[in-house]
Design a protein around this motif. Structure first.
Motif, PDB file in Angstrom:
ATOM      1  N   ASP A 245       0.803  -1.221   0.000  1.00  0.00           N
ATOM      2  CA  ASP A 245       0.000   0.000   0.000  1.00  0.00           C
ATOM      3  C   ASP A 245       0.838   1.274   0.000  1.00  0.00           C
ATOM      4  OD1 ASP A 245      -2.325  -1.398  -0.169  1.00  0.00           O
ATOM      5  OD2 ASP A 245      -3.147  -0.734   1.749  1.00  0.00           O
ATOM      6  N   ASP A 246       2.123   1.103  -0.268  1.00  0.00           N
ATOM      7  CA  ASP A 246       3.016   2.262  -0.346  1.00  0.00           C
ATOM      8  C   ASP A 246       3.053   2.763  -1.792  1.00  0.00           C
ATOM      9  OD1 ASP A 246       5.010   4.134  -0.343  1.00  0.00           O
ATOM     10  OD2 ASP A 246       6.572   2.813   0.442  1.00  0.00           O
ATOM     11  N   PRO A 247       2.505   3.935  -2.066  1.00  0.00           N
ATOM     12  CA  PRO A 247       2.482   4.408  -3.464  1.00  0.00           C
ATOM     13  C   PRO A 247       3.876   4.621  -4.045  1.00  0.00           C
ATOM     14  CG  PRO A 247       1.787   6.147  -1.928  1.00  0.00           C
ATOM     15  CD  PRO A 247       1.879   4.888  -1.143  1.00  0.00           C
ATOM     16  N   ALA A 248       4.883   4.735  -3.181  1.00  0.00           N
ATOM     17  CA  ALA A 248       6.244   4.938  -3.687  1.00  0.00           C
ATOM     18  C   ALA A 248       6.945   3.634  -4.037  1.00  0.00           C
ATOM     19  CB  ALA A 248       7.070   5.698  -2.649  1.00  0.00           C
ATOM     20  N   ALA A 249       6.349   2.487  -3.651  1.00  0.00           N
ATOM     21  CA  ALA A 249       6.995   1.194  -3.894  1.00  0.00           C
ATOM     22  C   ALA A 249       6.733   0.750  -5.327  1.00  0.00           C
ATOM     23  CB  ALA A 249       6.472   0.160  -2.912  1.00  0.00           C
ATOM     24  N   ASP A 250       7.805   0.403  -6.035  1.00  0.00           N
ATOM     25  CA  ASP A 250       7.628  -0.072  -7.402  1.00  0.00           C
ATOM     26  C   ASP A 250       7.308  -1.567  -7.391  1.00  0.00           C
ATOM     27  OD1 ASP A 250      10.038  -1.418  -6.945  1.00  0.00           O
ATOM     28  OD2 ASP A 250      11.238   0.049  -8.044  1.00  0.00           O
ATOM     29  N   PRO A 251       6.905  -2.145  -8.542  1.00  0.00           N
ATOM     30  CA  PRO A 251       6.533  -3.569  -8.583  1.00  0.00           C
ATOM     31  C   PRO A 251       7.627  -4.505  -8.088  1.00  0.00           C
ATOM     32  CG  PRO A 251       5.735  -2.466 -10.553  1.00  0.00           C
ATOM     33  CD  PRO A 251       6.587  -1.469  -9.818  1.00  0.00           C
ATOM     34  N   ALA A 252       8.872  -4.194  -8.396  1.00  0.00           N
ATOM     35  CA  ALA A 252       9.960  -5.068  -7.956  1.00  0.00           C
ATOM     36  C   ALA A 252      10.069  -5.096  -6.425  1.00  0.00           C
ATOM     37  CB  ALA A 252      11.283  -4.609  -8.577  1.00  0.00           C
ATOM     38  N   THR A 253       9.895  -3.937  -5.808  1.00  0.00           N
ATOM     39  CA  THR A 253       9.951  -3.872  -4.347  1.00  0.00           C
ATOM     40  C   THR A 253       8.784  -4.629  -3.727  1.00  0.00           C
ATOM     41  OG1 THR A 253      11.036  -1.710  -4.481  1.00  0.00           O
ATOM     42  CG2 THR A 253      10.026  -2.297  -2.374  1.00  0.00           C
ATOM     43  N   ARG A 254       7.615  -4.476  -4.315  1.00  0.00           N
ATOM     44  CA  ARG A 254       6.445  -5.189  -3.806  1.00  0.00           C
ATOM     45  C   ARG A 254       6.608  -6.699  -3.981  1.00  0.00           C
ATOM     46  NH1 ARG A 254       1.377  -1.346  -5.859  1.00  0.00           N
ATOM     47  NH2 ARG A 254       2.074   0.533  -4.744  1.00  0.00           N
ATOM     48  N   LEU A 255       7.116  -7.096  -5.117  1.00  0.00           N
ATOM     49  CA  LEU A 255       7.320  -8.519  -5.359  1.00  0.00           C
ATOM     50  C   LEU A 255       8.333  -9.094  -4.372  1.00  0.00           C
ATOM     51  CD1 LEU A 255       6.766 -11.053  -7.038  1.00  0.00           C
ATOM     52  CD2 LEU A 255       8.561 -10.299  -8.622  1.00  0.00           C
ATOM     53  N   ALA A 256       9.398  -8.363  -4.102  1.00  0.00           N
ATOM     54  CA  ALA A 256      10.396  -8.835  -3.142  1.00  0.00           C
ATOM     55  C   ALA A 256       9.787  -8.984  -1.755  1.00  0.00           C
ATOM     56  CB  ALA A 256      11.575  -7.870  -3.103  1.00  0.00           C
ATOM     57  N   ALA A 257       8.918  -8.045  -1.355  1.00  0.00           N
ATOM     58  CA  ALA A 257       8.259  -8.140  -0.048  1.00  0.00           C
ATOM     59  C   ALA A 257       7.312  -9.334   0.005  1.00  0.00           C
ATOM     60  CB  ALA A 257       7.503  -6.848   0.244  1.00  0.00           C
ATOM     61  N   LEU A 258       6.627  -9.574  -1.107  1.00  0.00           N
ATOM     62  CA  LEU A 258       5.731 -10.732  -1.177  1.00  0.00           C
ATOM     63  C   LEU A 258       6.515 -12.034  -1.057  1.00  0.00           C
ATOM     64  CD1 LEU A 258       3.118 -12.295  -1.819  1.00  0.00           C
ATOM     65  CD2 LEU A 258       3.489 -11.754  -4.241  1.00  0.00           C
ATOM     66  N   ARG A 259       7.591 -12.146  -1.807  1.00  0.00           N
ATOM     67  CA  ARG A 259       8.398 -13.376  -1.758  1.00  0.00           C
ATOM     68  C   ARG A 259       9.002 -13.584  -0.368  1.00  0.00           C
ATOM     69  NH1 ARG A 259       7.442 -16.921  -5.896  1.00  0.00           N
ATOM     70  NH2 ARG A 259       7.496 -15.904  -7.945  1.00  0.00           N
ATOM     71  N   ALA A 260       9.483 -12.511   0.247  1.00  0.00           N
ATOM     72  CA  ALA A 260      10.080 -12.636   1.582  1.00  0.00           C
ATOM     73  C   ALA A 260       9.038 -13.093   2.595  1.00  0.00           C
ATOM     74  CB  ALA A 260      10.695 -11.300   2.005  1.00  0.00           C
ATOM     75  N   ALA A 261       7.828 -12.550   2.515  1.00  0.00           N
ATOM     76  CA  ALA A 261       6.771 -12.942   3.451  1.00  0.00           C
ATOM     77  C   ALA A 261       6.345 -14.379   3.212  1.00  0.00           C
ATOM     78  CB  ALA A 261       5.578 -11.996   3.317  1.00  0.00           C
ATOM     79  N   ALA A 262       6.265 -14.790   1.952  1.00  0.00           N
ATOM     80  CA  ALA A 262       5.899 -16.175   1.640  1.00  0.00           C
ATOM     81  C   ALA A 262       6.956 -17.142   2.156  1.00  0.00           C
ATOM     82  CB  ALA A 262       5.712 -16.351   0.134  1.00  0.00           C
ATOM     83  N   ASN A 263       8.218 -16.791   1.984  1.00  0.00           N
ATOM     84  CA  ASN A 263       9.288 -17.659   2.483  1.00  0.00           C
ATOM     85  C   ASN A 263       9.253 -17.758   4.010  1.00  0.00           C
ATOM     86  OD1 ASN A 263      10.203 -18.132  -0.116  1.00  0.00           O
ATOM     87  ND2 ASN A 263      11.729 -16.498  -0.059  1.00  0.00           N
ATOM     88  N   ALA A 264       8.967 -16.648   4.679  1.00  0.00           N
ATOM     89  CA  ALA A 264       8.860 -16.670   6.143  1.00  0.00           C
ATOM     90  C   ALA A 264       7.693 -17.543   6.584  1.00  0.00           C
ATOM     91  CB  ALA A 264       8.697 -15.244   6.673  1.00  0.00           C
TER      92      ALA A 264
END
Length: 634
Positions: free
Chosen positions: A488-507
């Motif tokens: 929900d951060d308008p400044a986050a680009d798709p790559a940053t969002r994808l990295a956060a998604l992958r990190a959360a899924a791995n956790a």
């Protein structure tokens, strides 16, 4: 010609003694994990208070060490299968509120598959009276008869230990829970319930009962389903017996204040008092309870067709107890249109055991399973009413229970969702754990619907351990917080969002693995609290530890979302009630080609559930698009 079945190389219960024991965590490790798990949900001040409580609990003169030492002593005692042996009775049988809707759960079965025209029929070796004619094409009677025949086939194979032990990811699973599928009934108690079950000192070996209890129009009937020689009645005979029940019940429901099943919806101590009053009033009532409690299972022939899938699910979860005995471990519910499902009393049965049972029941046409069971013609099954002798006080008690449960059910609101584009196969294509993806979608949807991340429970199966059941996983990790904020951060680009998604899924995957390995803190610390209640005075711990009033313990266990999954192609929906006044219960069936979800929540917070459902649809689509784009760029 009857089908043949090869005996498994390993019999049903052969693996039990060789399964590894549930590991008992070190006290310090559980305390450290507890702090890690609750920290993302706490303010700095709350975390500091929780850390102080944990340090006091762990201190050399603190309560944790003697309580843990007693648990270790118990775990090493003769005849103990697991350090959780007393945890489960305390958790399930010790609860004093209603179990109907609060604890029982349901599965809605897929629709019946018609038997092929060439299906084999059971041979009739000796002449027998022809069964009474069943209503032509009656879908309710036919479906119910088929489920009974399939369940009898399963029971006969289970009694002979011909059900192969379940193996999951190469690991044999405990089959002990299968002993609670037949003739098992929860008995209400004033302080703690008990369970009447075969394979016990009072009832060694499999159940020798030959009957089921059939509900129709607020009345109960005993119906014999096994002949004197222990072989099942044929499928046509079972249908004829059910037709006889329908005829005997008549066209109109019995007075509501005569349907004793309503009493099973009461809080447990109140039901225990009502049961004692029943028994004291007339010896016939003890005999009627005996019929119900010893029955193999219940068959509920509801007389109203629910208008849609959601109403069908609701009826399976908390239908009127004029047609239920919620203390029975297994109750098949069949509607006039032939749709069917099952209601399960949870104290001895978890979802994975019931799923494997249901998969076997629906694995082949009923005629084939009846043949395999060795069904023989015994004539139409004996059917007789199960009757109680009631006075005005007992009838008033039943009526009050009926009205109270109806009001209670009205205070729960549910939604049935289906996402055909978000099945497990799609997640695998996107190279992400299917369960992690849906759990993160739940977190994102809740964050957007309610403006916060809240405590979330997920049930993790642990049947690879001796007498293993489930472990309590807490879904919220630091990575989840980062993921939701980043999305929900308008400044986050798709790559940053994808990295956060992958990190959360791995956790998420890592934490689920910890739970499966026995490296989880909640049940360990919870059992120490139970020990303090039972033996605290003699162990020098007369009062409960402040740890159990700490912000971490209270906040981590105060669920906003309570989740559990049931992956089976034979299940359309799975469901249970919410666990608190603000909780959304999320029961999900994650199939290869779709995701089906049953949501439930208390009526006062219904708006939040509907907002969550809307945001969930958006979140699933958004995460799918993010992952798809990420793969295209990689």
């Amino acid at each position: 010609m009857a089908t043949t079945e090869t005996a498994p190389a390993v019999r049903t219960f052969d693996n039990e003694d060789s399964l590894p024991r549930v590991p008992l965590p070190e006290l310090a490790d559980s305390c450290a994990r507890f702090l890690d798990w609750c920290a993302p949900l706490l303010t700095a001040e709350q975390l500091a208070a929780t850390e102080t409580a944990v340090n006091d609990f762990l201190a050399p003169d603190g309560p944790g060490r003697p309580l843990h030492a007693e648990l270790a002593r118990f775990d090493a005692s003769d005849g103990v299968h697991s350090w959780l042996d007393e945890f489960w009775p305390a958790r399930y049988l010790g609860r004093r509120d209603r179990i109907a809707l609060n604890a029982n759960f349901f599965f809605l079965f897929r629709d019946a598959v018609p038997a092929p025209a060439t299906a084999t029929r059971t041979a009739t070796p000796t002449p027998a009276p022809a069964p009474a004619a069943t209503p032509p094409g009656d879908p309710q009677v036919e479906r119910a008869a088929g489920l009974i025949a399939a369940a009898l086939d399963y029971k006969i194979r289970l009694d002979a230990e011909r059900i192969p032990p379940l193996v999951r990811r190469g690991q044999p699973q405990s089959m002990v829970q299968n002993r609670f599928l037949f003739s098992t009934t929860r008995i209400p108690g004033q302080d703690q319930d008990t369970v009447r079950v075969p394979y016990s000192a009072a009832w060694p070996g499999p159940s020798d009962a030959r009957h089921v209890v059939v509900f129709r129009h607020g009345q109960m009937f005993r119906m014999d389903v096994l002949g004197p020689d222990g072989t099942p009645h044929t499928l046509p005979e079972l249908a004829a017996g059910l037709a006889a029940v329908v005829a005997a019940a008549g066209p109109a429901p019995a007075p509501d204040d005569t349907a004793v099943g309503h009493l099973t919806t009461k809080a447990r101590a109140a039901w225990a008092r009502s049961r004692a009053s029943l028994i004291a009033h007339d010896p016939a009532n003890a005999a009627a309870l005996e019929e119900i409690e010893r029955a193999l299972f219940c068959v509920c022939l509801d007389h109203v067709v629910p208008p849609d899938t959601l109403a069908t699910c609701d009826q399976l979860l908390h239908g009127s107890a004029a047609g239920r005995w919620y203390d029975k471990s297994v109750s098949f519910v069949v509607f006039p249109n032939g749709r069917a499902g099952i209601n399960i009393e949870h104290c001895g049965l978890d979802g994975t055991t019931v799923l494997s049972f249901v998969d076997e029941l629906l694995a082949a046409p009923p005629a084939e399973l009846s043949t395999r069971s060795g069904a023989q013609s015994h004539g139409r099954p004996a059917v007789r009413p199960v009757s109680f002798v009631l006075d005005a006080a007992l009838r008033a008690d039943i009526q009050a229970a009926s009205e109270s449960f109806a009001e209670f059910g009205e205070e729960t609101v549910a939604v049935a969702l289906s996402f055909p584009e978000h099945g497990a196969d799609r997640s695998k294509t996107l190279r992400i754990s299917p369960d992690a993806l849906v759990q993160l979608a739940y977190q994102l949807a809740h964050y957007r619907a309610k403006g916060q991340i809240g405590a979330t429970y997920e049930s993790i199966a642990t049947r690879q351990w001796r007498y293993g059941r489930t472990e309590a996983m807490r879904v919220v990790t630091p990575e989840v917080l980062t993921f939701a904020a980043t999305m929900d951060d308008p400044a986050a680009d798709p790559a940053t969002r994808l990295a956060a998604l992958r990190a959360a899924a791995n956790a998420h995957v890592r934490r689920a693995g910890e739970c499966q390995r026995g490296d989880a803190p909640e049940q360990h610390l919870w059992e120490l609290a139970f020990i303090q209640r039972r033996q605290g005075a003699e162990l020098g711990v007369p009062t409960a530890s402040p740890l159990y009033e700490s912000p971490g313990w209270l906040v981590m266990r105060d669920d906003y979302l309570s989740t559990s999954s049931a992956p089976s192609a034979n299940i359309e929906y799975f469901g249970f009630g919410s666990t608190s006044g603000k909780c959304i219960g999320i029961a999900y069936v994650l199939l290869p080609d779709r995701l089906n979800i049953y949501l439930s929540t208390p009526r006062p917070v219904t708006a939040g559930m509907h907002a969550f459902a809307d945001r969930l649809r958006e979140a699933l689509g958004e995460l799918d698009e993010l992952l798809t784009t990420g793969l295209a760029r990689s």
